[in-house]
Design a protein around this motif. Structure first.
Motif, PDB file in Angstrom:
ATOM      1  N   VAL A   1      -7.644   5.806   4.030  1.00 51.35           N
ATOM      2  CA  VAL A   1      -6.984   4.542   4.337  1.00 51.35           C
ATOM      3  C   VAL A   1      -5.798   4.343   3.395  1.00 51.35           C
ATOM      4  O   VAL A   1      -4.715   3.919   3.802  1.00 51.35           O
ATOM      5  CB  VAL A   1      -7.973   3.364   4.234  1.00 51.35           C
ATOM      6  CG1 VAL A   1      -7.236   2.020   4.274  1.00 51.35           C
ATOM      7  CG2 VAL A   1      -8.993   3.432   5.358  1.00 51.35           C
ATOM      8  N   ARG A   2      -6.002   4.656   2.123  1.00 54.98           N
ATOM      9  CA  ARG A   2      -4.930   4.513   1.119  1.00 54.98           C
ATOM     10  C   ARG A   2      -3.734   5.386   1.476  1.00 54.98           C
ATOM     11  O   ARG A   2      -2.582   4.983   1.306  1.00 54.98           O
ATOM     12  CB  ARG A   2      -5.475   4.887  -0.261  1.00 54.98           C
ATOM     13  CG  ARG A   2      -4.469   4.736  -1.402  1.00 54.98           C
ATOM     14  CD  ARG A   2      -5.117   5.053  -2.735  1.00 54.98           C
ATOM     15  NE  ARG A   2      -5.563   6.424  -2.803  1.00 54.98           N
ATOM     16  CZ  ARG A   2      -4.803   7.446  -3.182  1.00 54.98           C
ATOM     17  NH1 ARG A   2      -3.538   7.233  -3.506  1.00 54.98           N
ATOM     18  NH2 ARG A   2      -5.286   8.666  -3.228  1.00 54.98           N
ATOM     19  N   LYS A   3      -4.000   6.583   2.018  1.00 53.11           N
ATOM     20  CA  LYS A   3      -2.928   7.509   2.396  1.00 53.11           C
ATOM     21  C   LYS A   3      -2.432   7.248   3.819  1.00 53.11           C
ATOM     22  O   LYS A   3      -1.588   7.982   4.316  1.00 53.11           O
ATOM     23  CB  LYS A   3      -3.427   8.950   2.279  1.00 53.11           C
ATOM     24  CG  LYS A   3      -3.746   9.365   0.851  1.00 53.11           C
ATOM     25  CD  LYS A   3      -4.035  10.846   0.745  1.00 53.11           C
ATOM     26  CE  LYS A   3      -5.266  11.239   1.535  1.00 53.11           C
ATOM     27  NZ  LYS A   3      -5.584  12.683   1.398  1.00 53.11           N
ATOM     28  N   LYS A   4      -3.008   6.225   4.473  1.00 49.55           N
ATOM     29  CA  LYS A   4      -2.635   5.834   5.843  1.00 49.55           C
ATOM     30  C   LYS A   4      -2.962   6.912   6.872  1.00 49.55           C
ATOM     31  O   LYS A   4      -2.356   6.965   7.948  1.00 49.55           O
ATOM     32  CB  LYS A   4      -1.164   5.441   5.926  1.00 49.55           C
ATOM     33  CG  LYS A   4      -0.770   4.326   4.973  1.00 49.55           C
ATOM     34  CD  LYS A   4       0.697   3.964   5.119  1.00 49.55           C
ATOM     35  CE  LYS A   4       1.106   2.949   4.068  1.00 49.55           C
ATOM     36  NZ  LYS A   4       1.013   3.476   2.691  1.00 49.55           N
ATOM     37  N   GLU A   5      -3.920   7.760   6.553  1.00 49.15           N
ATOM     38  CA  GLU A   5      -4.404   8.725   7.532  1.00 49.15           C
ATOM     39  C   GLU A   5      -5.420   8.074   8.473  1.00 49.15           C
ATOM     40  O   GLU A   5      -5.721   8.613   9.535  1.00 49.15           O
ATOM     41  CB  GLU A   5      -5.012   9.934   6.829  1.00 49.15           C
ATOM     42  CG  GLU A   5      -3.967  10.745   6.064  1.00 49.15           C
ATOM     43  CD  GLU A   5      -4.566  11.909   5.307  1.00 49.15           C
ATOM     44  OE1 GLU A   5      -5.801  12.120   5.405  1.00 49.15           O
ATOM     45  OE2 GLU A   5      -3.813  12.617   4.608  1.00 49.15           O
TER      46      GLU A   5
ATOM     47  N   ASP B   1      -6.351   4.043  10.095  1.00 44.66           N
ATOM     48  CA  ASP B   1      -5.835   2.676  10.234  1.00 44.66           C
ATOM     49  C   ASP B   1      -6.738   1.670   9.536  1.00 44.66           C
ATOM     50  O   ASP B   1      -6.300   0.585   9.163  1.00 44.66           O
ATOM     51  CB  ASP B   1      -5.714   2.314  11.714  1.00 44.66           C
ATOM     52  CG  ASP B   1      -4.723   3.212  12.437  1.00 44.66           C
ATOM     53  OD1 ASP B   1      -3.540   3.189  12.057  1.00 44.66           O
ATOM     54  OD2 ASP B   1      -5.123   3.942  13.349  1.00 44.66           O
TER      55      ASP B   1
ATOM     56  N   TYR C   1      -8.251  -1.677   4.907  1.00 48.01           N
ATOM     57  CA  TYR C   1      -7.064  -1.281   5.658  1.00 48.01           C
ATOM     58  C   TYR C   1      -5.862  -1.314   4.725  1.00 48.01           C
ATOM     59  O   TYR C   1      -5.895  -1.968   3.674  1.00 48.01           O
ATOM     60  CB  TYR C   1      -6.843  -2.207   6.861  1.00 48.01           C
ATOM     61  CG  TYR C   1      -6.808  -3.671   6.510  1.00 48.01           C
ATOM     62  CD1 TYR C   1      -5.613  -4.326   6.210  1.00 48.01           C
ATOM     63  CD2 TYR C   1      -7.980  -4.422   6.463  1.00 48.01           C
ATOM     64  CE1 TYR C   1      -5.577  -5.673   5.880  1.00 48.01           C
ATOM     65  CE2 TYR C   1      -7.963  -5.775   6.130  1.00 48.01           C
ATOM     66  CZ  TYR C   1      -6.764  -6.383   5.846  1.00 48.01           C
ATOM     67  OH  TYR C   1      -6.738  -7.715   5.510  1.00 48.01           O
ATOM     68  N   PRO C   2      -4.759  -0.618   5.076  1.00 50.20           N
ATOM     69  CA  PRO C   2      -3.563  -0.613   4.220  1.00 50.20           C
ATOM     70  C   PRO C   2      -3.003  -2.025   4.069  1.00 50.20           C
ATOM     71  O   PRO C   2      -2.809  -2.739   5.060  1.00 50.20           O
ATOM     72  CB  PRO C   2      -2.592   0.299   4.967  1.00 50.20           C
ATOM     73  CG  PRO C   2      -3.459   1.166   5.827  1.00 50.20           C
ATOM     74  CD  PRO C   2      -4.609   0.294   6.235  1.00 50.20           C
TER      75      PRO C   2
ATOM     76  N   GLU D   1      -0.072  -3.104   3.430  1.00 52.23           N
ATOM     77  CA  GLU D   1       1.234  -3.354   4.045  1.00 52.23           C
ATOM     78  C   GLU D   1       1.138  -3.614   5.542  1.00 52.23           C
ATOM     79  O   GLU D   1       2.089  -4.067   6.165  1.00 52.23           O
ATOM     80  CB  GLU D   1       2.173  -2.180   3.786  1.00 52.23           C
ATOM     81  CG  GLU D   1       1.767  -0.883   4.460  1.00 52.23           C
ATOM     82  CD  GLU D   1       2.698   0.261   4.098  1.00 52.23           C
ATOM     83  OE1 GLU D   1       3.141   0.959   5.034  1.00 52.23           O
ATOM     84  OE2 GLU D   1       2.978   0.453   2.899  1.00 52.23           O
ATOM     85  N   ARG D   2      -0.054  -3.366   6.125  1.00 53.60           N
ATOM     86  CA  ARG D   2      -0.230  -3.600   7.557  1.00 53.60           C
ATOM     87  C   ARG D   2      -0.992  -4.894   7.831  1.00 53.60           C
ATOM     88  O   ARG D   2      -1.519  -5.096   8.918  1.00 53.60           O
ATOM     89  CB  ARG D   2      -0.959  -2.411   8.188  1.00 53.60           C
ATOM     90  CG  ARG D   2      -0.154  -1.112   8.141  1.00 53.60           C
ATOM     91  CD  ARG D   2      -0.828  -0.021   8.926  1.00 53.60           C
ATOM     92  NE  ARG D   2      -0.969  -0.382  10.333  1.00 53.60           N
ATOM     93  CZ  ARG D   2      -1.675   0.335  11.206  1.00 53.60           C
ATOM     94  NH1 ARG D   2      -2.292   1.434  10.809  1.00 53.60           N
ATOM     95  NH2 ARG D   2      -1.772  -0.053  12.470  1.00 53.60           N
TER      96      ARG D   2
ATOM     97  N   ASP E   1       0.106  -6.496  10.979  1.00 46.38           N
ATOM     98  CA  ASP E   1       0.202  -5.613  12.139  1.00 46.38           C
ATOM     99  C   ASP E   1      -0.708  -6.148  13.252  1.00 46.38           C
ATOM    100  O   ASP E   1      -1.880  -6.422  13.015  1.00 46.38           O
ATOM    101  CB  ASP E   1      -0.234  -4.203  11.718  1.00 46.38           C
ATOM    102  CG  ASP E   1      -0.031  -3.173  12.820  1.00 46.38           C
ATOM    103  OD1 ASP E   1      -0.325  -3.487  13.988  1.00 46.38           O
ATOM    104  OD2 ASP E   1       0.403  -2.065  12.512  1.00 46.38           O
TER     105      ASP E   1
END
Length: 294
Positions: free
Chosen positions: A136-140, A142, A269-270, A272-273, A276
């Motif tokens: 999740v941290r690497k955005k692999e 969602d 979840y990230p 920055e999203r 979203d």
């Protein structure tokens, strides 16, 4: 055979007159005549008999009219469905899962999410807390489920519940370890957890708290495997109450009395999203399924 030809066929049958059907369809009479002729040629059947006052269905036409009406109704249903889907969220959601589906209320959540947003494609990837957090941290991923304390500021979490863990042992050890103190437990074999597992940290904290350093058997990543090793008689292991409930009821394992550890379960979840729409949809479904306060 085209939809517009069937629409003309039905209109002529209902009106009984080519001119009136043409007015309703906003077509010229020759165009209506041409469409009926093309349909008759394709079916190989005469659909109408011409009369002095207009047209009337042949016996073949009477039999085919309900089928044409059914096809037209189906086309309208499809069009209405398409209109209802317009503006719906689309895309693929990659979700990290851990432990048992019942612990996460996974089935109910995904069903709720899918029923609200039928155009979403859902993909799950089963792992352990540390790997889900890292992905999740690497955005692999969602989003995903995580047990423990989240150390990253760029990963947000929605708290769901506290998970209770118990110390499980082979059923045949129960008599020998009944009332055992921590020094005695420290001399027993323990099934080691993967360093990326939340259980690794919880077990290590438990050992430090009671000043023991037991011998570990391997580093096992999945709770189901750890449970199977306990059941087989290999050693002690810290496991969630959901995982131990059924084998405990069947007498396949036993629990060490008085040992209980809790840790928070969250959906992560990230950061920055946060705004979203896809993340908002996932959170909204979680709020409903987990009955979280708004």
């Amino acid at each position: 055979m085209e939809i517009y030809q069937l629409r003309t066929f039905v209109a002529v049958a209902q009106q009984g007159h080519l001119t009136q059907a043409a007015e309703i369809l906003h077509l010229s009479q020759p165009a209506v005549t041409a469409q009926i002729k093309a349909l008759e040629e394709e079916t190989g059947l005469a659909l109408f008999d011409r009369t002095t006052s207009g047209v009337m269905l042949t016996e073949a036409g009477k039999l085919l009219l309900p089928e044409a009406e059914k096809i037209l109704a189906g086309s309208w249903d499809m069009l209405n469905k398409a209109r209802s889907l317009k503006g719906q969220l689309t895309g693929k959601l990659r979700i990290g899962t851990i432990g048992s589906p019942s612990l996460l209320r996974l089935g109910r959540w995904l069903c709720c999410l899918r029923s609200r947003h039928p155009l979403l494609a859902l993909v799950t990837a089963h792992g352990i807390s540390g790997s889900v957090l890292n992905d999740v941290r690497k955005k692999e991923l969602d989003g995903g489920f995580f047990v423990g304390k989240n150390p990253y500021q760029n990963v947000f979490g929605l708290p769901l519940r506290e998970v209770r863990f118990r110390l499980a042992m082979p059923a045949e050890w129960a008599v020998r370890l009944q009332g055992a103190d921590w020094r005695s437990l420290g001399r027993e074999l323990w099934i080691g957890h993967s360093q990326f597992s939340s259980l690794h940290k919880l077990s290590s904290e438990l050992w430090r708290e009671h000043n023991i350093s037991p011998k570990k058997i391997g580093e096992i990543d999945q709770e189901a495997t750890q449970l199977d090793l306990v059941r087989a008689g290999m050693g002690l292991s810290l496991l969630s109450e959901e995982v131990v409930a059924e084998p405990l009821a069947r007498g396949e394992i036993a629990l060490v009395d008085g040992v209980e550890v809790t840790a928070p379960l969250a959906f992560i979840y990230p950061a920055e999203r946060e705004n979203d729409p896809l993340l908002q949809a996932m959170r909204a479904a979680l709020y409903e399924v987990w009955e979280l306060p708004a």
